[in-house]
Write an enzyme that holds these catalytic residues in place. Structure first.
Site, mmCIF file in Angstrom:
data_model
loop_
_atom_site.group_PDB
_atom_site.id
_atom_site.type_symbol
_atom_site.label_atom_id
_atom_site.label_comp_id
_atom_site.label_asym_id
_atom_site.label_seq_id
_atom_site.Cartn_x
_atom_site.Cartn_y
_atom_site.Cartn_z
ATOM 1 C CG HIS A 111 45.559 2.704 -24.128
ATOM 2 N ND1 HIS A 111 45.771 3.988 -23.675
ATOM 3 C CD2 HIS A 111 46.410 2.531 -25.162
ATOM 4 C CE1 HIS A 111 46.702 4.564 -24.420
ATOM 5 N NE2 HIS A 111 47.101 3.700 -25.338
ATOM 6 C CD GLU A 138 51.525 4.708 -23.705
ATOM 7 O OE1 GLU A 138 50.734 3.943 -23.105
ATOM 8 O OE2 GLU A 138 51.841 4.570 -24.897
#
Length: 323
Positions: free
Chosen positions: A38, A106
């Site tokens: 991330h 994402e």
């Protein structure tokens, strides 16, 4: 037989804490490590987000367990050619124990360079082309590629493992499962959905590995565990495509205001009831998964590993039932 691993949450813990968890996971009898990739955490309460490739380099020096990214998006934030180089180096550092989990990503992590976030169908096309680029470079040959989404000019990887890194493709719906079956060396999905596993296998997955993961919150006080899980991971209960399209932790915090503690209590194993933990993990085995990675939410890491070493992993491996 299903293998049981530990899922390192890079959104919630510092690099030093993740290294400690990796050591404890190996000592507790877990058979592999997964690590999230991330740029941002899901919310500010989680509060961390170290660079995954630095973490994998460090992990390679403190554990002998296999390491898998769950998952890296190789399409926007980092070009697939650079991802290919990073994965090859990770495999060399780990002596061939690295597997590359890949997904369509994402907006939370991928929007940061300022480009538009593509629709889902285009993201899958980009993922397929990225896999092509990574596979070409993994041969060690000089690569020039002019595709729909990516250009590579006279690129060659010089540091390569003995065998190409396995590419495990993530998916949460039938189209993504079919893509994983067609282009992946394995399939990653986070819910114990036997139908998705079957769709992957019919699309070319055959006997390839299927990997899943879940979060739990061990605590001697179940109510306190529920509060911890709700504070740190309410985003897990957001429906539909929200997790793919919301761009910032602040947006996730706003959406998570709709998630109640009762919703978390119904969805996440909380507390220290051995049977609940065994049943939640075993559901993946029963759905046809080959590997399952468990992540402990919150600070009680040593107690979690002691509990799984003594109570949960032996029952999972022996097929023991728990009343």
């Amino acid at each position: 037989m299903t293998a049981y691993g530990y899922f390192l949450s890079s959104e919630e813990f510092t690099p030093a804490e993740l290294l400690d968890q990796a050591r404890m996971a190996e000592q507790a009898g877990f058979e592999g490590l997964a690590v999230s990739d991330h740029f941002h955490p899901w919310n500010d309460e989680q509060g961390q987000s170290p660079f995954v490739w630095s973490m994998i380099g460090a992990l390679s020096q403190v554990t002998s367990l296999p390491i898998t990214t769950l998952v890296t998006c190789p399409t926007v934030r980092v070009h697939p050619a650079i991802n290919a180089q990073a994965a090859a180096t990770a495999a060399v550092l780990t002596g061939g124990r690295f597997r590359f989990g890949l997904g369509s990503g994402e907006a939370l992590n991928e929007h940061i360079l300022g480009g538009a976030w593509p629709e889902a169908a285009e993201r899958l096309q980009m993922l397929e082309e990225a896999v092509q680029v990574i596979r070409k470079l993994s041969t060690g040959e000089r690569v020039t590629h002019h595709g729909t989404h990516y250009t590579v000019q006279n690129a060659r990887l010089y540091t390569l493992p003995a065998e190409p890194v396995p590419l495990y493709v993530s998916g949460f719906g039938p189209e993504a499962a079919a893509l994983a079956g067609r282009i992946g060396d394995g399939f990653v999905t986070m819910t114990p959905d036997a139908t998705l596993v079957e769709q992957f296998r019919r699309a070319g997955g055959g006997g390839k590995p299927v990997i899943g993961g879940l979060k739990v919150c061990w605590d001697t006080d179940r109510a306190r565990a529920v509060k911890t899980a709700h504070r740190l991971w309410p985003s897990e209960q957001l429906p539909g495509e929200l997790a793919q399209i919301l761009p910032t932790p602040e947006h996730f915090e706003q959406a998570a205001g709709l998630v109640t503690e009762d919703m978390v209590a119904d969805a996440v194993v909380c507390g220290d009831a051995t049977g609940d933990h065994v049943a939640a993990v075993r559901a993946y085995s029963e759905a046809g998964f080959d590997e399952v990675y468990v992540s402990q939410i919150g600070p009680d890491q040593k107690q979690f590993f002691d509990f799984y070493r003594a109570e949960v992993l032996p029952r999972l491996r022996d097929g023991m039932s728990v009343d």
